[in-house]
Design a protein around this motif. Structure first.
Motif, short mmCIF file in Angstrom:
data_model
loop_
_atom_site.label_atom_id
_atom_site.label_comp_id
_atom_site.label_asym_id
_atom_site.label_seq_id
_atom_site.Cartn_x
_atom_site.Cartn_y
_atom_site.Cartn_z
N LYS A 77 0.90 -1.12 -0.16
CA LYS A 77 -0.03 0.05 0.03
C LYS A 77 0.92 1.20 -0.05
O LYS A 77 0.55 2.19 -0.29
CB LYS A 77 -1.07 0.16 1.21
N LEU A 78 2.19 1.09 0.49
CA LEU A 78 2.92 2.19 0.46
C LEU A 78 3.90 2.33 -0.71
O LEU A 78 4.52 3.42 -0.96
CB LEU A 78 3.88 2.13 1.88
N GLY A 79 3.62 1.43 -1.47
CA GLY A 79 4.46 1.49 -2.92
C GLY A 79 5.89 0.89 -2.63
O GLY A 79 6.66 1.23 -3.55
N ALA A 80 6.07 0.26 -1.47
CA ALA A 80 7.34 -0.19 -1.26
C ALA A 80 7.37 -1.73 -1.50
O ALA A 80 6.29 -2.37 -2.01
CB ALA A 80 7.66 -0.15 0.40
N ALA A 81 8.56 -2.58 -1.51
CA ALA A 81 8.47 -3.83 -1.63
C ALA A 81 8.84 -4.66 -0.42
O ALA A 81 9.60 -3.94 0.32
CB ALA A 81 9.48 -4.10 -2.82
N TYR A 82 8.42 -5.84 -0.32
CA TYR A 82 9.04 -6.66 0.80
C TYR A 82 10.07 -7.58 0.68
O TYR A 82 10.12 -8.07 -0.62
CB TYR A 82 7.72 -7.16 1.61
N VAL A 83 10.92 -7.86 1.37
CA VAL A 83 11.97 -9.04 1.45
C VAL A 83 11.59 -10.20 2.60
O VAL A 83 11.62 -9.55 3.92
CB VAL A 83 13.23 -8.38 1.81
N PRO A 84 11.34 -11.01 2.14
CA PRO A 84 10.79 -12.02 3.13
C PRO A 84 12.16 -12.52 3.90
O PRO A 84 13.00 -12.92 3.31
CB PRO A 84 10.24 -13.26 2.43
N LEU A 85 11.90 -12.60 5.13
CA LEU A 85 13.20 -13.03 6.18
C LEU A 85 12.89 -14.36 6.83
O LEU A 85 11.95 -14.05 7.93
CB LEU A 85 13.78 -11.89 6.86
#
Length: 108
Positions: A77-85
């Motif tokens: 929603k923030l236009g960011a991307a996630y990195v799964p840890l």
């Protein structure tokens, strides 16, 4: 051409159409579309207050649960991307991933 519809938009539209329908279910714990969307908005606001904005990378360090998709969608929603840890990874590998990706923050 039709405008592109994002996952965020689809979830928000579904929350308006069928707020009581189940959006997420994990090991007997369920979130309705209304609750799912409300939680993602809350987490997105908290991340925004921490300075997360579009085009940044945010780590997600969580076991599988009904809250994992909440974190994933909030970041989107923030236009960011996630990195799964993955919490099952060795500490050294996790540290390497965090260092190399230059994460804005980590959701736990």
């Amino acid at each position: 051409l039709q405008p592109v519809t994002t996952v965020v938009e689809l979830i928000e539209e579904q929350a308006e159409r069928t707020p009581a329908a189940i959006a997420v279910s994990y090991e007997g714990k369920k979130l309705s579309y209304h609750d799912f969307n409300a939680l993602t908005n809350q987490v997105a606001r908290e991340l925004q207050e921490l300075g997360v904005c579009s085009n940044q990378l945010v780590g997600i360090f969580m076991d599988r649960s009904e809250l994992l998709p909440v974190a994933m969608l909030a970041i989107q929603k923030l236009g960011a991307a996630y990195v799964p840890l993955d919490p099952d990874f060795p500490t050294q590998r996790l540290q390497q991933m965090v260092d190399e990706s230059q994460l804005s923050c980590v959701v736990t």
